[in-house]
Scaffold this motif. Structure first.
Motif, short mmCIF file in Angstrom:
data_model
loop_
_atom_site.label_atom_id
_atom_site.label_comp_id
_atom_site.label_asym_id
_atom_site.label_seq_id
_atom_site.Cartn_x
_atom_site.Cartn_y
_atom_site.Cartn_z
N UNK A 166 20.64 39.51 40.89
CA UNK A 166 19.24 39.44 40.47
C UNK A 166 18.85 38.08 39.93
N UNK A 167 19.82 37.21 39.66
CA UNK A 167 19.54 35.89 39.11
C UNK A 167 20.50 34.89 39.72
N UNK A 168 19.96 33.87 40.39
CA UNK A 168 20.76 32.80 40.99
C UNK A 168 20.80 31.64 40.00
N UNK A 169 21.96 31.40 39.41
CA UNK A 169 22.06 30.38 38.37
C UNK A 169 21.79 28.98 38.89
N UNK A 170 21.95 28.75 40.18
CA UNK A 170 21.80 27.40 40.73
C UNK A 170 20.48 27.20 41.48
N UNK A 171 19.63 28.20 41.50
CA UNK A 171 18.30 28.07 42.10
C UNK A 171 17.36 27.41 41.09
N UNK A 172 16.36 26.69 41.55
CA UNK A 172 15.38 26.13 40.62
C UNK A 172 14.72 27.22 39.79
N UNK A 173 14.61 26.97 38.50
CA UNK A 173 13.98 27.92 37.59
C UNK A 173 12.56 28.28 38.04
N UNK A 174 11.87 27.30 38.66
CA UNK A 174 10.46 27.51 39.02
C UNK A 174 10.28 28.65 40.03
N UNK A 175 11.36 29.05 40.71
CA UNK A 175 11.22 30.17 41.65
C UNK A 175 10.87 31.46 40.92
N UNK A 176 11.30 31.59 39.67
CA UNK A 176 10.95 32.77 38.88
C UNK A 176 10.02 32.46 37.71
N UNK A 177 10.01 31.21 37.29
CA UNK A 177 9.18 30.80 36.14
C UNK A 177 8.42 29.53 36.55
N UNK A 178 7.39 29.68 37.36
CA UNK A 178 6.69 28.50 37.90
C UNK A 178 6.14 27.58 36.82
N UNK A 179 5.69 28.14 35.73
CA UNK A 179 5.06 27.32 34.67
C UNK A 179 6.04 26.33 34.05
N UNK A 180 7.34 26.58 34.17
CA UNK A 180 8.33 25.69 33.57
C UNK A 180 8.42 24.35 34.30
N UNK A 181 7.95 24.31 35.54
CA UNK A 181 8.12 23.10 36.35
C UNK A 181 7.11 22.02 36.06
N UNK A 182 6.97 21.65 34.80
CA UNK A 182 6.04 20.60 34.38
C UNK A 182 6.81 19.41 33.83
N UNK A 183 6.19 18.23 33.95
CA UNK A 183 6.66 17.02 33.26
C UNK A 183 8.11 16.67 33.57
N UNK A 184 8.51 16.85 34.83
CA UNK A 184 9.84 16.43 35.23
C UNK A 184 10.90 17.51 35.16
N UNK A 185 10.50 18.76 34.99
CA UNK A 185 11.48 19.85 34.90
C UNK A 185 11.50 20.70 36.17
N UNK A 186 10.97 20.17 37.26
CA UNK A 186 10.83 20.93 38.50
C UNK A 186 12.18 21.37 39.08
N UNK A 187 13.22 20.61 38.80
CA UNK A 187 14.52 20.89 39.43
C UNK A 187 15.53 21.48 38.44
N UNK A 188 15.09 21.87 37.28
CA UNK A 188 15.97 22.52 36.32
C UNK A 188 16.46 23.86 36.89
#
Length: 406
Positions: free
Chosen positions: A84-106
């Protein structure tokens, strides 16, 4: 009523526990050890509340600070094991709002191993902020990282609870505390909560702070804390709203879901949570997930937050031997700023010195909680003495190499 346990061969653990109460400043505490799934030590003692004189009982619990991170991390790994959770996938796939200010690839792995770049928040938190989930996740989504994510690590001492916790919430459609209770604590029969029910409050031992003095501000962490209000150590430690002013001893502070800091349990709860992880994963995770949980994924000689060398598996601390590498060890005693375990072990220290961990190579799980906080950033002599006695009881001979060795 639960009976105290100390199986033959583990007497030195009991001796260290008693010595802490009699000679090392312990006020109230509990310690629990399991080996190959069997409880071999389950002890408690001392005073739970010095103001009332109430004794520490079998069911006494306390806030275990960052030992909570182990519980939060375990939630993420349970979800990963279930697909249910891919640790190596970009966070933005489940939490789009997090992909701000350079955090798109976290990735969630970066959140787990403290390399995501948001170890603190720059904007001053309102007092009630840590008790409001959406407020905290909103600030973290908008925060600019302190470094390029994934390139270094700095302990996400407070923010971890909402970064990893929000991924648990989005992947499971349950709040962090609810997921932990329903999927881990209740199935394992643990007295362990992230978000304490009011009915448990009478069992809670208040936390007794360690009295830091101004003249103690000599280590890199304490110097940054004392002199630079824009530093990561200052923001991590001070910019935490009402939590800073003794939140661990308030109803509001214990009722909230703060996945980095406000878990409530005792040694039996910590050892019980790690017991399946010491024995193949049990009902929690599959073998591949368990293997990943114990592998170092980020390490440094100068943690951006703690300002000491640190080593992290995804969500868990690994053995860290800073006895000769930290100024704090020379000031406060050699066990301060270290946590020395077996090489296969993984777990988490809590502020003041509490600890829970699993060592799959030894079939060992361990828990230690207390109410009197000690000095330093990781363990202190009380908890480390119990760890040492446990490994010695299992036939381990030396920790001179920075890990316990047979």
């Amino acid at each position: 009523m639960t009976q105290e346990i100390c199986k033959p061969g583990f007497e030195r653990v009991a001796e260290a526990f008693v010595d802490n109460l009699q000679n090392n400043g312990e006020v109230g505490a509990s310690v629990c050890v399991t080996v190959d799934g069997e409880t071999v030590v389950d002890l408690w003692g001392g005073v739970a509340d010095p103001k009332t004189g109430a004794a520490w009982e079998a069911d006494t619990v306390s806030v275990v600070f960052s030992c909570t991170k182990g519980a939060t991390a375990l939630c993420a790994h349970v979800l990963a094991s279930r697909g249910q959770l891919d640790l190596d996938a970009p966070v933005v796939e489940q939490w789009p709002e997090f992909g701000q200010n350079g955090k798109e690839h976290v990735t969630t792995r970066m959140m787990l191993d403290h390399s995501a770049g948001v170890p603190a928040l720059r904007a001053r938190l309102k007092d009630s902020g840590p008790y409001e989930w959406d407020y905290m996740t909103g600030l973290l989504a908008a925060e600019q990282p302190f470094w390029q994510p994934g390139t270094r690590n700095g302990y996400h001492g407070f923010t971890f609870g909402w970064t990893v916790g929000e991924m648990v919430r989005r992947a499971s459609s349950k709040s962090l505390g609810t997921f932990f209770r329903e999927e881990i604590a209740e199935p394992l029969g643990l007295d362990f909560w992230i978000g304490l029910p009011e009915a448990i409050e009478p069992r809670v031992a208040p936390i007794l702070a360690y009295p830091l003095k101004a003249e103690d501000a000599k280590t890199p962490f304490l110097r940054d804390l004392a002199t630079d209000k824009q530093s990561i150590p200052f923001l991590f430690y001070m910019n935490v709203g009402a939590w800073r002013a003794g939140g661990a001893n308030t109803r509001a502070g214990r009722a909230a879901e703060i996945g980095a800091a406000n878990g409530v349990t005792n040694a039996r709860g910590l050892a019980g949570m790690y017991r399946p992880l010491a024995n193949g994963g049990g009902p929690l995770v599959d073998a591949a997930t368990l293997a990943r949980m114990g592998e170092v994924s980020m390490a440094t000689h100068d943690d951006a937050t703690l300002r000491i060398p640190t080593r992290f598996a995804p969500g868990f601390m690994k053995s860290m031997d800073n006895r000769r590498r930290s100024l704090g060890a020379r000031i406060f005693g050699e066990d301060v700023d270290s946590v020395i375990l077996g090489s296969a072990a993984f777990g988490h220290v809590g502020a003041g010195g509490s600890l829970g961990f699993a060592d799959p190579a030894a079939g060992l799980s361990f828990g230690y909680t207390m109410n009197q906080m000690g000095p330093g950033l990781l363990m202190n002599r009380r908890g480390q003495s119990l760890v040492d006695a446990t490994y010695q009881s299992l036939g381990y001979r030396s920790k001179d190499g920075g890990v316990w060795m047979r």
